[in-house]
Design an enzyme around this catalytic site. Structure first.
Site, PDB file in Angstrom:
ATOM      1  N   GLY A  17     -59.205  30.949  55.289  1.00  0.00           N
ATOM      2  CA  GLY A  17     -59.784  30.468  54.242  1.00  0.00           C
ATOM      3  C   GLY A  17     -60.604  29.383  54.561  1.00  0.00           C
ATOM      4  O   GLY A  17     -60.858  29.287  55.674  1.00  0.00           O
ATOM      5  N   GLY A  18     -60.806  28.307  53.475  1.00  0.00           N
ATOM      6  CA  GLY A  18     -61.585  27.133  53.792  1.00  0.00           C
ATOM      7  C   GLY A  18     -61.205  26.176  54.554  1.00  0.00           C
ATOM      8  O   GLY A  18     -61.674  25.389  55.253  1.00  0.00           O
ATOM      9  N   MET A  19     -59.586  26.233  54.707  1.00  0.00           N
ATOM     10  CA  MET A  19     -58.915  25.274  55.561  1.00  0.00           C
ATOM     11  C   MET A  19     -58.199  25.816  56.838  1.00  0.00           C
ATOM     12  O   MET A  19     -58.226  25.014  57.887  1.00  0.00           O
ATOM     13  CB  MET A  19     -57.717  24.677  54.705  1.00  0.00           C
ATOM     14  CG  MET A  19     -56.820  23.648  55.297  1.00  0.00           C
ATOM     15  SD  MET A  19     -55.642  23.066  54.202  1.00  0.00           S
ATOM     16  CE  MET A  19     -54.760  22.197  55.463  1.00  0.00           C
ATOM     17  N   VAL A  22     -54.825  32.233  59.464  1.00  0.00           N
ATOM     18  CA  VAL A  22     -53.461  32.499  59.776  1.00  0.00           C
ATOM     19  C   VAL A  22     -53.267  33.831  60.655  1.00  0.00           C
ATOM     20  O   VAL A  22     -54.131  34.749  60.386  1.00  0.00           O
ATOM     21  CB  VAL A  22     -52.847  32.986  58.297  1.00  0.00           C
ATOM     22  CG1 VAL A  22     -51.179  33.081  58.470  1.00  0.00           C
ATOM     23  CG2 VAL A  22     -52.850  31.542  57.526  1.00  0.00           C
ATOM     24  N   LYS A  37     -50.134  29.610  61.416  1.00  0.00           N
ATOM     25  CA  LYS A  37     -51.252  28.913  60.552  1.00  0.00           C
ATOM     26  C   LYS A  37     -52.050  27.643  61.566  1.00  0.00           C
ATOM     27  O   LYS A  37     -51.414  26.896  61.682  1.00  0.00           O
ATOM     28  CB  LYS A  37     -50.868  28.314  59.227  1.00  0.00           C
ATOM     29  CG  LYS A  37     -52.089  27.692  58.381  1.00  0.00           C
ATOM     30  CD  LYS A  37     -51.378  27.112  57.000  1.00  0.00           C
ATOM     31  CE  LYS A  37     -52.236  26.544  56.029  1.00  0.00           C
ATOM     32  NZ  LYS A  37     -51.785  26.207  54.717  1.00  0.00           N
ATOM     33  N   ASP A 128     -48.610  21.735  42.880  1.00  0.00           N
ATOM     34  CA  ASP A 128     -49.731  22.898  42.514  1.00  0.00           C
ATOM     35  C   ASP A 128     -49.023  24.295  42.466  1.00  0.00           C
ATOM     36  O   ASP A 128     -49.294  25.255  42.960  1.00  0.00           O
ATOM     37  CB  ASP A 128     -50.549  23.297  43.922  1.00  0.00           C
ATOM     38  CG  ASP A 128     -51.880  23.823  43.903  1.00  0.00           C
ATOM     39  OD1 ASP A 128     -52.382  23.866  42.508  1.00  0.00           O
ATOM     40  OD2 ASP A 128     -52.345  24.452  44.761  1.00  0.00           O
TER      41      ASP A 128
END
Length: 508
Positions: A17-19, A22, A37, A128
């Site tokens: 993903g953007g961050m 994994v 991760k 979240d």
């Protein structure tokens, strides 16, 4: 990198993903599969993202619950942070067909509520709660991604002025800034339940801006008529969506209410053992087909998938990574959620500047036996003028009862506590007891002025010292030292001699 931490071999890339990226990994020391991760190399030097992945690891590691993904390890390899967690196969709730049978919806949300109640009991707020952060597995629900979690009482707005959240699921009070509170998670839980039952959100919205406006001002639409749905479930769902946080039930109340409807016993919501116990953190979740006790009779996860998405089977860690970047949610969001509205993002900071702290309160939990606790509380004056005869007011979110406060005097009425100084000391050793919850105190105010909280857990198995800790910076001016007593004539060392009775230096 093929191995991180000298023991975790990276076997298969599960997602990115953007961050972060994994991997399915293998722990060569303990001989088990894990998920690793790793922060994206492009962000490895960004302090904000390094702090975010560390926060996620610490928050999850503080919790021990069957519906929260276990974190095994955290470290850095070649200067790049990584988190090691359990591998859990399942289906994200965001990819499931809605509306779903009401019994399935209630069972799923009861287990989400149980996970949140366990976090809230330790003072952790997820912030979240969305369909993309809920995974359905053969052994029950898993709540994922504590990457933007915070401790109760911290400031909602970050140091850089940003407010992190998912527009479609953010609580209205968070948009005004202020302090982190568990009620925001209950609001997100209410939206989850509504979406599972109705197949849409409680209000229309074609953009993130419209959804944010709805959170603030629009009353939720009543649930549609659902055959067999108990009236108390519909009423509970709307109470979770109350605009005022004080009008919402607690997460533990939601667990009890939904468990009564399903007839299933709720999962444990007690805090993790003090002293860093690791019971239950050394086994991989089994991949069998036996349904969880809390979801008796729940349809298989694959049966809830939208037809054209039946191949969407992911691991918990992969969903965490993709959720941050928004890739997974962009492909599985329902028609009621505009593009970007179901993705965690940095929102605009509130228009009004947050109240400037008059002091800093450092609250460190030193011991928690499950029934009694000890904590060090230190008040640091942030203003230019020394404060004397101070009083500090705060609130316990749980059912704590203070039994001692060292040299300070205590006034407690229910959850409201006022400490009054005695002799100007800015450091106090608190002792107390509780029956259900020992969450961190909130809303610290020194003589009525807001104080910035600094909360931590430094639990130990041994009893705490009875001596009050010295404050690094007392809230009052230091008194002038008394002149030393003249030495006795038969004392060859005189004052300040090198014996074991040497005086200590003042607070640093």
């Amino acid at each position: 990198m093929s191995t991180v931490g000298g023991r975790y071999r990276l076997v298969e890339r599960l997602g990115a993903g953007g961050m972060s990226v994994v991997w399915r990994g293998y722990d060569e020391v303990l001989g088990r599969q894990v998920a690793v991760k790793v922060l994206a190399p492009s962000l490895a030097t960004d302090p904000a993202f390094r702090e975010r992945i560390r926060t996620e690891a610490q928050a999850s590691a503080r919790l021990s619950h069957p519906h929260i993904t276990n974190v095994y390890d955290y470290g850095e390899s070649g200067g790049v942070p990584y988190v090691v967690m359990e591998v859990v196969d399942g289906v994200p709730l965001a990819a499931c067909r809605t509306p779903m049978p009401w019994r399935d919806a209630v069972a799923i949300c009861a287990e989400v509520a149980s996970a949140l109640a366990a976090a809230h009991a330790r003072g952790v707020v997820h912030r979240d709660v969305t369909p993309g952060n809920v995974l359905l597995t053969a052994a029950g629900v898993k709540v994922l991604d504590f990457g933007i979690s915070a401790v109760v009482g911290e400031q909602e707005v970050g140091p850089d002025g940003s407010l992190l959240g998912t527009p479609a699921y953010i609580a209205p009070e968070r948009l005004a800034g202020g302090q982190v509170a568990a009620a925001a998670d209950v609001y997100g839980l209410g939206l989850l339940l509504y979406r599972c039952l109705a197949g849409r959100l409680p209000w229309p919205g074609r953009s993130s801006a419209e959804l944010l406006k709805s959170h603030l001002y629009a009353e939720p639409s009543p649930l549609p008529d659902i055959d067999g749905l108990p009236a108390e479930v519909a009423e509970l769902c709307l109470r979770c969506l109350a605009k005022s946080p004080g009008e919402r039930p607690t997460s533990a109340d939601v667990v009890d209410a939904l468990a009564e409807v399903t007839g299933a016993l709720p999962r444990p919501v007690s805090p993790a053992p003090a002293g860093g116990g690791t019971a239950g953190n050394t086994t991989i979740l089994p991949r069998g087909v036996v349904p969880a006790a809390g979801i008796a009779g729940l349809a298989r996860p694959a049966d809830l998938l939208v037809g054209r998405r039946r191949q969407v089977l992911v691991t918990a860690a992969a969903v965490v990574a993709l959720g941050v970047g928004g890739a997974a949610l962009a492909t599985t969001r329902g028609g009621d959620e505009p593009a970007g509205a179901a993705t965690t993002t940095a929102l605009a900071a509130p228009a009004a500047a947050p109240e400037k702290p008059a002091c800093e309160v450092r609250y460190a939990l030193r011991r928690d036996s499950g029934k009694a606790f000890d904590a060090d509380l230190t008040v640091v004056n942030a203003g230019p003028v020394a404060v004397t005869d101070w009083s500090l007011a705060f609130t316990f979110p749980g059912d704590q009862k203070l039994t001692g406060a060292g040299s300070a005097t205590v006034e407690q009425q229910g959850s409201a506590v006022v400490l009054r100084s005695a002799g100007g000391s800015g450091a106090v050793r608190l002792t107390g007891s509780y029956a259900k919850s020992n969450a961190f105190p909130v809303e610290f105010r020194l003589d009525g002025a807001f104080c910035e909280p600094k909360l931590s857990t430094v639990t130990t198995a041994s009893p705490p010292a009875t001596r009050e800790p010295a404050a690094k910076q007392p809230v009052v001016a230091k008194p002038k030292p008394k002149p030393p007593k003249p030495p006795k004539k038969d004392d060859p060392k005189g004052p300040g001699g090198g014996g074991p009775g040497k005086g200590k230096s003042g607070p640093g």
